[in-house]
Design a protein around this motif. Structure first.
Motif, PDB file in Angstrom:
ATOM      1  N   GLY A 316      -9.623  -3.660 -22.750  1.00 47.98           N
ATOM      2  CA  GLY A 316      -9.524  -2.220 -22.951  1.00 47.98           C
ATOM      3  C   GLY A 316     -10.507  -1.681 -23.957  1.00 47.98           C
ATOM      4  N   LEU A 317      -9.962  -0.924 -24.924  1.00 45.86           N
ATOM      5  CA  LEU A 317     -10.828  -0.166 -25.803  1.00 45.86           C
ATOM      6  C   LEU A 317     -11.190  -0.955 -27.044  1.00 45.86           C
ATOM      7  CD1 LEU A 317      -9.045   3.269 -25.491  1.00 45.86           C
ATOM      8  CD2 LEU A 317     -10.735   2.224 -24.021  1.00 45.86           C
ATOM      9  N   VAL A 318     -12.018  -1.951 -26.866  1.00 45.68           N
ATOM     10  CA  VAL A 318     -12.476  -2.735 -28.004  1.00 45.68           C
ATOM     11  C   VAL A 318     -13.706  -2.075 -28.589  1.00 45.68           C
ATOM     12  CG1 VAL A 318     -11.536  -4.903 -27.192  1.00 45.68           C
ATOM     13  CG2 VAL A 318     -13.776  -4.216 -26.415  1.00 45.68           C
ATOM     14  N   GLN A 319     -14.028  -2.442 -29.815  1.00 47.50           N
ATOM     15  CA  GLN A 319     -15.145  -1.773 -30.480  1.00 47.50           C
ATOM     16  C   GLN A 319     -16.472  -2.106 -29.816  1.00 47.50           C
ATOM     17  OE1 GLN A 319     -15.015  -2.165 -34.651  1.00 47.50           O
ATOM     18  NE2 GLN A 319     -16.877  -1.035 -35.020  1.00 47.50           N
ATOM     19  N   GLU A 320     -16.695  -3.370 -29.477  1.00 46.73           N
ATOM     20  CA  GLU A 320     -17.932  -3.740 -28.807  1.00 46.73           C
ATOM     21  C   GLU A 320     -17.612  -4.050 -27.354  1.00 46.73           C
ATOM     22  OE1 GLU A 320     -20.948  -5.958 -30.561  1.00 46.73           O
ATOM     23  OE2 GLU A 320     -20.122  -5.852 -32.575  1.00 46.73           O
ATOM     24  N   PHE A 321     -17.984  -3.162 -26.465  1.00 41.97           N
ATOM     25  CA  PHE A 321     -17.665  -3.275 -25.041  1.00 41.97           C
ATOM     26  C   PHE A 321     -18.845  -3.901 -24.316  1.00 41.97           C
ATOM     27  CE2 PHE A 321     -17.356  -1.906 -20.684  1.00 41.97           C
ATOM     28  CZ  PHE A 321     -16.011  -1.985 -20.418  1.00 41.97           C
ATOM     29  N   GLN A 322     -18.592  -5.059 -23.698  1.00 41.05           N
ATOM     30  CA  GLN A 322     -19.637  -5.730 -22.939  1.00 41.05           C
ATOM     31  C   GLN A 322     -19.431  -5.435 -21.459  1.00 41.05           C
ATOM     32  OE1 GLN A 322     -18.809  -9.733 -24.723  1.00 41.05           O
ATOM     33  NE2 GLN A 322     -21.018  -9.746 -25.095  1.00 41.05           N
ATOM     34  N   HIS A 323     -20.455  -4.920 -20.823  1.00 42.43           N
ATOM     35  CA  HIS A 323     -20.337  -4.567 -19.421  1.00 42.43           C
ATOM     36  C   HIS A 323     -20.463  -5.809 -18.546  1.00 42.43           C
ATOM     37  CE1 HIS A 323     -21.625  -0.775 -21.397  1.00 42.43           C
ATOM     38  NE2 HIS A 323     -20.688  -0.287 -20.611  1.00 42.43           N
ATOM     39  N   SER A 324     -19.704  -5.793 -17.472  1.00 40.11           N
ATOM     40  CA  SER A 324     -19.645  -6.947 -16.579  1.00 40.11           C
ATOM     41  C   SER A 324     -20.583  -6.808 -15.391  1.00 40.11           C
ATOM     42  CB  SER A 324     -18.211  -7.137 -16.071  1.00 40.11           C
ATOM     43  OG  SER A 324     -17.317  -7.256 -17.146  1.00 40.11           O
ATOM     44  N   VAL A 325     -20.701  -5.617 -14.847  1.00 40.38           N
ATOM     45  CA  VAL A 325     -21.497  -5.378 -13.647  1.00 40.38           C
ATOM     46  C   VAL A 325     -22.704  -4.493 -13.951  1.00 40.38           C
ATOM     47  CG1 VAL A 325     -21.474  -4.475 -11.292  1.00 40.38           C
ATOM     48  CG2 VAL A 325     -19.454  -5.660 -12.204  1.00 40.38           C
ATOM     49  N   LEU A 326     -22.440  -3.351 -14.552  1.00 38.66           N
ATOM     50  CA  LEU A 326     -23.516  -2.432 -14.892  1.00 38.66           C
ATOM     51  C   LEU A 326     -24.321  -2.959 -16.088  1.00 38.66           C
ATOM     52  CD1 LEU A 326     -21.592   0.959 -14.593  1.00 38.66           C
ATOM     53  CD2 LEU A 326     -23.115  -0.090 -12.906  1.00 38.66           C
ATOM     54  N   PRO A 327     -25.575  -2.554 -16.214  1.00 38.74           N
ATOM     55  CA  PRO A 327     -26.388  -3.018 -17.352  1.00 38.74           C
ATOM     56  C   PRO A 327     -25.788  -2.579 -18.682  1.00 38.74           C
ATOM     57  CG  PRO A 327     -27.757  -1.986 -15.663  1.00 38.74           C
ATOM     58  CD  PRO A 327     -26.340  -1.705 -15.278  1.00 38.74           C
ATOM     59  N   SER A 328     -25.830  -3.456 -19.672  1.00 39.85           N
ATOM     60  CA  SER A 328     -25.365  -3.092 -21.007  1.00 39.85           C
ATOM     61  C   SER A 328     -26.311  -2.055 -21.601  1.00 39.85           C
ATOM     62  CB  SER A 328     -25.298  -4.322 -21.907  1.00 39.85           C
ATOM     63  OG  SER A 328     -24.279  -5.191 -21.461  1.00 39.85           O
ATOM     64  N   VAL A 329     -25.766  -1.205 -22.457  1.00 38.52           N
ATOM     65  CA  VAL A 329     -26.514  -0.075 -23.014  1.00 38.52           C
ATOM     66  C   VAL A 329     -26.897  -0.382 -24.455  1.00 38.52           C
ATOM     67  CG1 VAL A 329     -26.463   2.397 -23.494  1.00 38.52           C
ATOM     68  CG2 VAL A 329     -25.231   1.486 -21.508  1.00 38.52           C
ATOM     69  N   SER A 330     -28.157  -0.214 -24.778  1.00 39.03           N
ATOM     70  CA  SER A 330     -28.661  -0.474 -26.131  1.00 39.03           C
ATOM     71  C   SER A 330     -28.721   0.823 -26.937  1.00 39.03           C
ATOM     72  CB  SER A 330     -30.059  -1.087 -26.055  1.00 39.03           C
ATOM     73  OG  SER A 330     -30.978  -0.129 -25.544  1.00 39.03           O
ATOM     74  N   PRO A 331     -28.806   0.723 -28.269  1.00 41.90           N
ATOM     75  CA  PRO A 331     -28.976   1.936 -29.083  1.00 41.90           C
ATOM     76  C   PRO A 331     -30.204   2.745 -28.677  1.00 41.90           C
ATOM     77  CG  PRO A 331     -28.373   0.092 -30.477  1.00 41.90           C
ATOM     78  CD  PRO A 331     -28.617  -0.478 -29.113  1.00 41.90           C
ATOM     79  N   LEU A 332     -31.291   2.063 -28.321  1.00 45.42           N
ATOM     80  CA  LEU A 332     -32.507   2.763 -27.905  1.00 45.42           C
ATOM     81  C   LEU A 332     -32.277   3.556 -26.625  1.00 45.42           C
ATOM     82  CD1 LEU A 332     -35.504   3.363 -28.269  1.00 45.42           C
ATOM     83  CD2 LEU A 332     -36.008   1.253 -26.995  1.00 45.42           C
ATOM     84  N   ALA A 333     -31.516   2.978 -25.699  1.00 46.54           N
ATOM     85  CA  ALA A 333     -31.225   3.677 -24.439  1.00 46.54           C
ATOM     86  C   ALA A 333     -30.422   4.947 -24.699  1.00 46.54           C
ATOM     87  CB  ALA A 333     -30.470   2.762 -23.489  1.00 46.54           C
ATOM     88  N   THR A 334     -29.462   4.881 -25.619  1.00 44.82           N
ATOM     89  CA  THR A 334     -28.671   6.079 -25.930  1.00 44.82           C
ATOM     90  C   THR A 334     -29.534   7.134 -26.609  1.00 44.82           C
ATOM     91  OG1 THR A 334     -27.922   5.230 -28.088  1.00 44.82           O
ATOM     92  CG2 THR A 334     -26.565   4.705 -26.175  1.00 44.82           C
ATOM     93  N   LEU A 335     -30.484   6.695 -27.450  1.00 46.58           N
ATOM     94  CA  LEU A 335     -31.383   7.636 -28.118  1.00 46.58           C
ATOM     95  C   LEU A 335     -32.239   8.367 -27.088  1.00 46.58           C
ATOM     96  CD1 LEU A 335     -32.703   8.855 -30.639  1.00 46.58           C
ATOM     97  CD2 LEU A 335     -34.228   6.861 -30.701  1.00 46.58           C
ATOM     98  N   VAL A 336     -32.779   7.615 -26.128  1.00 45.56           N
ATOM     99  CA  VAL A 336     -33.608   8.225 -25.081  1.00 45.56           C
ATOM    100  C   VAL A 336     -32.787   9.221 -24.270  1.00 45.56           C
ATOM    101  CG1 VAL A 336     -34.893   7.779 -22.964  1.00 45.56           C
ATOM    102  CG2 VAL A 336     -35.198   6.280 -24.942  1.00 45.56           C
TER     103      VAL A 336
END
Length: 524
Positions: A316-336
């Protein structure tokens, strides 16, 4: 002899005193871990030298606000010692004596005086028709929407934080720009950034607006910038104001060689994409999509559950969520994503500024865009869009519509912050009170032109009622409560994310389709 008070002044004072009385009634209500966070900051700023403020780690709630807020806590600590000196001992973790609770609650209530003043200044900036009844005046409605804002009441005076004080600085800065007092507005925002760095979300709106509308002193007939009108002196003055504020704030730590340590506390990118409770933004929808694909993949034997990251299926709602199917999101990706989400608004106020109201609209979009796509966004950050949008909502029918959707959805998304049984009737009552006033007052203000909300929008908002019944009353009785304890939070985040996303899209449509040469005026 002092002039007699007007009806407007009497009602403002009555509303301010009334909400202050309500805050006093909430002194002994539930408080979150943020209460201990601020008590610890009182203790460490009072007991330790400046050189240790951003190194102290006795408590897990280390100092992670900018230096000016640390100085604010330091000032409060000298008053706190008259209530209970034990609260100022760093080793007294989770200390919450009655005197400590009283002091910290009162410190928030008293600090809100700045918020009251800022609201009064914002009301002076509104366009109003003379002769209207008080209850039908935009200034009266705005006063209630801000002073009695549901989100501020539960986040500051139950959950515990100092957002009212900080929003007071923000609203006062906005008011100063409406009043063409741009140096004061810039100074106030610089101070705000050094009190809480989350307001960097809206810094692009300030930077572009001041450069375009203040440093460039004239525009062409079509509204475009007149390059020859650039004022170097104004730019230098603004730069001096900003740099001086940051020098006062960060200067001591630069001199101590501790700037990297301070910045590491302010920007902890080691935290996960989402907060422990998913904020209702695009990443909540992204996360639920990943979970849905995971479940479908396992069901149709396309994926091996043993190869999934730990807790991806049930954690569920853990602090660090690791994606299983979709690509994981990096801080740089969120900034862009964040930059791309606000660029059209910034280009708009550069090419067609539309004055302070155009700036305010851009500020709201920057706040909401950062909320939608930012890294490790807290659910409380939705207030950064809701409160400034209140100013536009009382002047424009379309903005009133967007405000109702965003405020109702965004405020409801804060419900999980108060999870104790005792606070359940309080949050429901205050939410209903604020929502009913918002709906009825804005409907009266824009009574011509039909209903403010479309049927589908009404249906979506009414869907919050069964959602609340399921999360609070039905789900705790089911067998899934122990197996999937996170499910009510997930449902709330995802459902509210749909409404927040819709409001963001509507804001952009409003921005990009409004007239270049005229502001939409309210329909009476």
């Amino acid at each position: 002899m002092a002039a007699p008070m007007t009806n407007d002044q009497r009602f403002f004072i009555a509303l301010a005193l009334g909400v202050s009385f309500l805050k006093c009634l909430l002194i002994n209500a539930y408080h979150s871990t943020d209460f201990e966070v601020h008590r610890n900051w009182l203790a460490l700023t009072h007991s330790l030298p400046v050189s240790q403020w951003y190194h102290e780690a006795t408590s897990e709630w280390t100092l992670d606000y900018p230096p000016l807020f640390a100085l604010f806590e330091y000032g409060l600590s000298h008053i706190a010692r008259f209530f209970d000196k034990e609260m100022l001992v760093v080793q007294n973790l989770s200390y919450a004596s009655p005197a400590t609770i009283l002091f910290q609650r009162l410190s928030v209530i008293v600090a809100d005086v700045l918020f009251f003043y800022a609201v009064k200044e914002c009301c002076r900036c509104l366009r109003e028709d003379k002769g209207k009844d008080l209850q039908g005046k935009p200034s009266f409605i705005l006063t209630v929407l801000l002073l009695w804002n549901f989100g501020l009441l539960i986040v500051d005076h139950i959950h515990f934080q100092y957002n009212g004080f900080l929003f007071g600085v923000l609203l006062l800065s906005i008011a100063r720009h409406f009043q063409n007092r741009h140096f004061e507005g810039a100074l106030l925002f610089s101070i705000l950034l050094n009190l809480k760095h989350i307001y960097l979300y809206i810094a692009p709106a300030y930077g572009v607006y001041l450069l375009r509308c203040f440093c460039f002193t004239q525009s062409n007939a079509d509204g475009s910038v007149q390059w020859r009108s650039f004022s170097v002196m104004r730019l230098v003055t603004l730069g001096t104001i900003v740099l001086s504020t940051f020098a006062v704030s960060f200067g001591p730590f630069i001199a101590l060689g501790q700037l990297p340590q301070v910045l590491s506390r302010l920007f902890p990118f080691k935290r996960g994409l989402c907060h422990a409770y998913w904020a209702p933004n695009i990443w909540a929808l992204y996360n639920i999509a990943d979970k849905a694909f995971s479940i479908l993949g396992v069901k149709f034997k396309l994926l091996d559950i043993n190869k999934f990251p730990k807790a991806s299926m049930t954690g569920g709602l853990v602090q660090e969520f690791q994606h299983s199917v979709l690509p994981s999101v990096s801080p740089l990706a969120t900034l862009v994503c964040t930059v791309l989400s606000i660029l059209p608004a910034l280009f708009r106020i550069w090419h067609r500024p539309n004055g302070a109201r155009g700036f305010l609209r851009c500020l709201v979009i920057c706040a909401l865009g950062s909320f939608m796509f930012g890294w490790h966004v807290h659910e409380k950050a939705i207030l950064m869009a809701i409160l400034p949008l209140s100013l536009l909502a009382v002047e424009s029918r379309e903005d009133a519509r967007i405000f109702l959707i965003l405020s109702i959805t965004g405020h409801y998304s804060l419900f999980p912050l108060l999870f104790t049984t005792q606070e359940l009737p309080i949050k429901i009552f205050l939410m209903l009170l604020f929502t009913i006033f918002s709906l009825t007052s804005l409907k009266t203000l824009f009574r011509k032109g039909g209903a403010l909300l479309k049927p589908l929008e009404v249906m979506y908002l009414l869907g919050l009622i069964p959602l609340e019944l399921i999360c609070e009353f039905v789900y705790p009785l089911t067998v899934w409560k122990k197996t999937f304890p996170f499910l009510p939070l997930m449902l709330t985040s995802v459902y509210c994310a749909l409404g927040v996303s819709y409001a963001f899209i509507r804001l952009y449509i409003s921005l990009l389709t409004c007239s270049d040469n005229s502001k939409k005026m309210k329909m009476q």
